[in-house]
Design an enzyme around this catalytic site. Structure first.
Site, short mmCIF file in Angstrom:
data_model
loop_
_atom_site.label_atom_id
_atom_site.label_comp_id
_atom_site.label_asym_id
_atom_site.label_seq_id
_atom_site.Cartn_x
_atom_site.Cartn_y
_atom_site.Cartn_z
N ASP A 148 0.84 -1.20 0.00
CA ASP A 148 0.00 0.00 0.00
C ASP A 148 0.88 1.25 0.00
O ASP A 148 1.54 1.55 0.98
CB ASP A 148 -0.88 0.00 1.25
CG ASP A 148 -1.84 1.18 1.25
OD1 ASP A 148 -2.95 1.04 0.72
OD2 ASP A 148 -1.48 2.26 1.78
N TYR A 160 3.10 9.81 -0.68
CA TYR A 160 4.20 9.28 0.15
C TYR A 160 5.55 9.45 -0.54
O TYR A 160 6.59 9.24 0.05
CB TYR A 160 4.00 7.78 0.46
CG TYR A 160 2.72 7.39 1.14
CD1 TYR A 160 1.86 8.34 1.69
CD2 TYR A 160 2.35 6.05 1.25
CE1 TYR A 160 0.67 7.97 2.32
CE2 TYR A 160 1.17 5.68 1.88
CZ TYR A 160 0.33 6.64 2.40
OH TYR A 160 -0.83 6.25 3.01
N LYS A 208 -2.63 5.74 -4.36
CA LYS A 208 -3.73 6.69 -4.09
C LYS A 208 -3.46 8.02 -4.76
O LYS A 208 -2.31 8.49 -4.80
CB LYS A 208 -3.87 6.92 -2.58
CG LYS A 208 -3.79 5.66 -1.75
CD LYS A 208 -4.01 5.90 -0.27
CE LYS A 208 -3.64 4.68 0.54
NZ LYS A 208 -2.19 4.60 0.88
N HIS A 252 -7.45 9.49 -2.30
CA HIS A 252 -6.84 9.46 -0.97
C HIS A 252 -7.70 10.13 0.11
O HIS A 252 -7.84 9.63 1.21
CB HIS A 252 -5.46 10.12 -1.04
CG HIS A 252 -4.51 9.67 0.02
ND1 HIS A 252 -3.15 9.63 -0.18
CD2 HIS A 252 -4.70 9.25 1.29
CE1 HIS A 252 -2.56 9.19 0.92
NE2 HIS A 252 -3.48 8.96 1.83
N ILE A 283 -3.18 -3.08 6.89
CA ILE A 283 -1.93 -2.78 6.17
C ILE A 283 -0.90 -2.18 7.15
O ILE A 283 -0.47 -1.05 6.99
CB ILE A 283 -2.21 -1.82 4.99
CG1 ILE A 283 -3.16 -0.68 5.42
CG2 ILE A 283 -2.80 -2.59 3.82
CD1 ILE A 283 -3.30 0.42 4.37
P1 NAD Z 1 0.46 1.67 11.96
O1 NAD Z 1 -0.69 1.63 12.90
O2 NAD Z 1 0.68 0.56 11.01
O3 NAD Z 1 1.73 1.89 12.88
C1 NAD Z 1 3.03 1.79 12.38
C2 NAD Z 1 4.02 1.88 13.53
O4 NAD Z 1 3.74 0.89 14.50
C3 NAD Z 1 5.43 1.58 13.04
O5 NAD Z 1 6.06 2.72 12.56
C4 NAD Z 1 6.10 1.05 14.30
O6 NAD Z 1 6.56 2.14 15.06
C5 NAD Z 1 4.97 0.38 15.04
N1 NAD Z 1 4.97 -1.09 14.88
C6 NAD Z 1 4.77 -1.82 13.74
N2 NAD Z 1 4.81 -3.13 14.00
C7 NAD Z 1 5.05 -3.25 15.33
C8 NAD Z 1 5.19 -4.36 16.19
N3 NAD Z 1 5.08 -5.60 15.75
N4 NAD Z 1 5.42 -4.11 17.50
C9 NAD Z 1 5.51 -2.85 17.97
N5 NAD Z 1 5.37 -1.75 17.21
C10 NAD Z 1 5.14 -1.95 15.89
O7 NAD Z 1 0.39 3.09 11.22
P2 NAD Z 1 0.51 3.65 9.74
O8 NAD Z 1 1.82 3.33 9.14
O9 NAD Z 1 0.13 5.07 9.81
O10 NAD Z 1 -0.63 2.86 8.95
C11 NAD Z 1 -0.36 1.73 8.15
C12 NAD Z 1 -0.47 2.05 6.67
O11 NAD Z 1 -1.75 2.61 6.38
C13 NAD Z 1 0.50 3.13 6.19
O12 NAD Z 1 1.83 2.68 6.07
C14 NAD Z 1 -0.15 3.55 4.90
O13 NAD Z 1 0.13 2.61 3.88
C15 NAD Z 1 -1.62 3.52 5.30
N6 NAD Z 1 -2.13 4.85 5.72
C16 NAD Z 1 -3.11 5.41 4.97
C17 NAD Z 1 -3.64 6.65 5.31
C18 NAD Z 1 -4.72 7.23 4.47
O14 NAD Z 1 -5.05 8.41 4.63
N7 NAD Z 1 -5.32 6.47 3.57
C19 NAD Z 1 -3.16 7.35 6.43
C20 NAD Z 1 -2.16 6.75 7.19
C21 NAD Z 1 -1.67 5.50 6.84
#
Ligand code: NAD
Length: 278
Positions: free
Chosen positions: A47, A52, A77, A110, A231
């Protein structure tokens, strides 16, 4: 990885992995290495987003992976500054170049940006890309029920999914119910709570300890059992493997109730009716 992510079928008959790898905030120069590690760990859904600025790294990792194109599902997106029919098409072409693919798996709007009132026109551009075979599925992100209702009233194709903020402190019950009754899949962003305390919540830690799993694993399993596509993001190969390994255990009713009690309506990101940044 012993149990690869199960798939779910979208409303157009196309399969989608239940769990994928998000690359938000991975610096462009580090993205190819992170995606390579994710593919090695078994992820098959990646994703990304124009905003990004790391689509090129995603494309490079996929090209080098040795995997068949049809075995990898790529989502990107449309960036906010490109709403409008022609601008959306131009931006799509640029994404395809950076990703290095002929056909995209899933293209999302997005953010709805209701203050500019162009998401209906933009959605029609995505419908055209679908009709032309340039993308296999189209969907939206951060759409509220009112935005989905407008698409339903004024356009032809129901989004395959809506990618929205969703985690135990913000489970989006009303929106999930709407999706379910309209054949739209719910995809959760920020599924682990973006490092803002959810994985340290005593109730989450209790469920994890009881099962001998990590807090991230039980949170991701909660998503799967709710019916969400998830994701999670990590740049650590060890955490990538941990996060994808959630298909051979189950949470029981009491665990699911423990999670339900965590709903405090806490949004971590902006409200979709207010967010207007490019
Ligand atoms: P997330 O909830 O996936 O959190 C990611 C963070 O959690 C990591 O940076 C790390 O610090 C921690 N983490 C990951 N695995 C872990 C583990 N096993 N143990 C402990 N900590 C851990 O947050 P995100 O990255 O914001 O969301 C996931 C994905 O969603 C993004 O990478 C992106 O692709 C998507 N996203 C989309 C939008 C949108 O507006 N559509 C906005 C934000 C994110």
């Amino acid at each position: 990885m012993t149990n690869p992510p199960a798939t779910v079928t979208m409303n157009n008959g196309v399969p989608l992995p239940r769990l994928g790898f998000g690359v938000f905030l991975i610096p462009p120069a580090e993205t190819a290495a992170a995606v390579t590690s994710a593919l090695e760990a078994g992820y098959r859904l990646i994703d990304t987003a124009q905003g990004y600025r790391n689509e090129q790294g995603v494309g490079d990792a996929i090209a080098r992976s040795g995997l068949s194109r049809e075995d990898i599902f790529i989502t990107t997106k449309l960036v906010n500054g490109q709403h409008g029919h022609d601008r959306a098409l131009e931006a799509f072409d640029a994404s395809m170049q950076r990703l290095g693919v002929d056909v995209l798996d899933l293209f999302l709007i997005h953010w709805p940006l209701p203050m500019f009132d162009k998401y209906v026109e933009t959605w029609r551009a995505l419908e055209g890309l679908l009709a032309d075979g340039r993308v296999r599925s189209i969907g939206v992100s951060n759409f509220e029920i009112e935005h989905l209702e407008r698409l339903a009233a004024e356009t032809d194709i129901t989004p395959a999914l809506n990618q929205v903020e969703l985690h135990p402190e913000f489970p989006q019950d009303e929106l999930r119910a709407y999706h379910e009754s309209h054949g739209i899949l719910t995809e959760a962003w920020g599924p682990l709570g973006q490092n803002k305390g959810i994985l340290e919540h005593p109730s989450v830690v209790d469920v994890a300890e009881k099962k001998g799993l990590s807090p991230a694993q039980v949170v991701l399993r909660w998503h799967i059992q709710l019916g969400n596509v998830v994701i999670p993001k990590s740049v650590s190969p060890e955490r990538m493997r941990e996060n994808v390994d959630v298909f051979d255990f189950e949470l029981d009713d009491a665990d699911m109730e423990t999670f339900a009690a965590l709903d405090v309506g806490r949004r971590l990101g902006p409200h979709p009716n207010e967010f207007d940044l490019g």
